[in-house]
Design a protein around this motif. Structure first.
Motif: not given
Length: 260
Positions: A124-126, A156-164, A166-176, A179-181
């Motif tokens: 929700x926040x990220x 972190x989403x560029x290398x798949x940081x472990x034990x993180x 939700x954060x990694x998923x949120x930052x990967x979503x921001x990258x994607x 591009x649409x924005x």
């Protein structure tokens, strides 16, 4: 390059620009705001940390810099709208938006240990917050004629940081999402780009285990600690006329820990 040298080199690069920086009470966000101000911009600093926010803005204004404080909650859509409106009102318009506000709070837990409520809060926040703030600022950025959005992701989403997770998923979503924005806002001459910093020495990374800090430092091509000032140059570039034909792109600023 030290902070004084960077400030000298970037003086007037953003003269006349009006920029909103979220999550700016401390850490990377505050360093971004300071660099933008030194480059000639007006800056609205927005954060939920009211005491830190007002102290930071008071310090900047004491230096004669045109900084403004806006309290807001990235988890509250109405607060996001009010923040954008306040920034436009106080600065007389908006030329740039730095979506820096985020939370981690999922560190140290595996996919089985991560709580659903924490996952939802991080998303929700990220992710939702970045979308809603960009939407809230769209009209003012369009009116500017040289609007620019910079979204803060992470390497972190560029290398798949472990034990993180939700954060990694949120930052990967921001990258994607960026591009649409970029495609949707390009017709209004608004650029949308993303920065993926590596592990940077700020308050928000104090929880990170020593082993992770050592991993980054040992695996970087530039083998030293990453400091907030290392990221500020990319922010200045993406908000300036130097990058007006660059949009939908990702800049990994991590000393060569991840190369792409």
């Amino acid at each position: 390059m030290n902070a004084n040298t960077q400030a000298s080199n970037s003086a007037n690069l953003l003269k006349g620009r009006r920029v909103l920086v979220t999550g700016a009470a401390r850490g990377l966000g505050l360093e971004f705001a300071r660099s933008l101000l030194q480059a000639g911009a007006q800056v609205a600093l927005a954060d939920i940390l009211a005491r830190d926010l007002h102290a930071a803005v008071a310090d900047l204004r004491a230096q004669g810099l045109p900084a403004y404080a806006i309290e807001f909650d990235m988890n509250d859509p109405a607060s996001i709208e009010a923040c954008a409106q306040s920034a436009v009102r106080q600065m007389g318009g908006l030329d740039g938006l730095v979506n820096n506000a985020a939370m981690t709070h999922s560190g140290g837990k595996t996919l089985h240990e991560l709580d659903v409520a924490v996952w939802d809060q991080v998303m929700n926040i990220n992710v939702r917050g970045t979308w809603l703030m960009t939407r809230a600022c769209h009209a003012a950025l369009s009116e500017s004629g040289r609007g620019a959005v910079v979204n803060l992701a992470s390497d972190t989403p560029l290398w798949g940081a472990p034990k993180l997770l939700a954060y990694v998923a949120s930052k990967g979503a921001i990258i994607a999402m960026s591009r649409t924005l970029a495609r949707e806002m390009g017709a209004d001459n608004i650029t949308v780009n993303t920065i993926a910093p590596g592990l940077t020495l700020v308050e928000a990374t104090e929880y990170v285990p020593r082993e992770r800090h050592e991993l980054y430092q040992n695996q970087r091509a530039l083998q030293r600690a990453q400091l907030p000032d290392d990221v500020s140059g990319a922010i200045l570039f993406l908000l300036s006329d130097l990058s007006r034909f660059m949009t939908g792109q990702l800049l990994a600023v991590n000393g060569g820990f991840v190369m792409h």
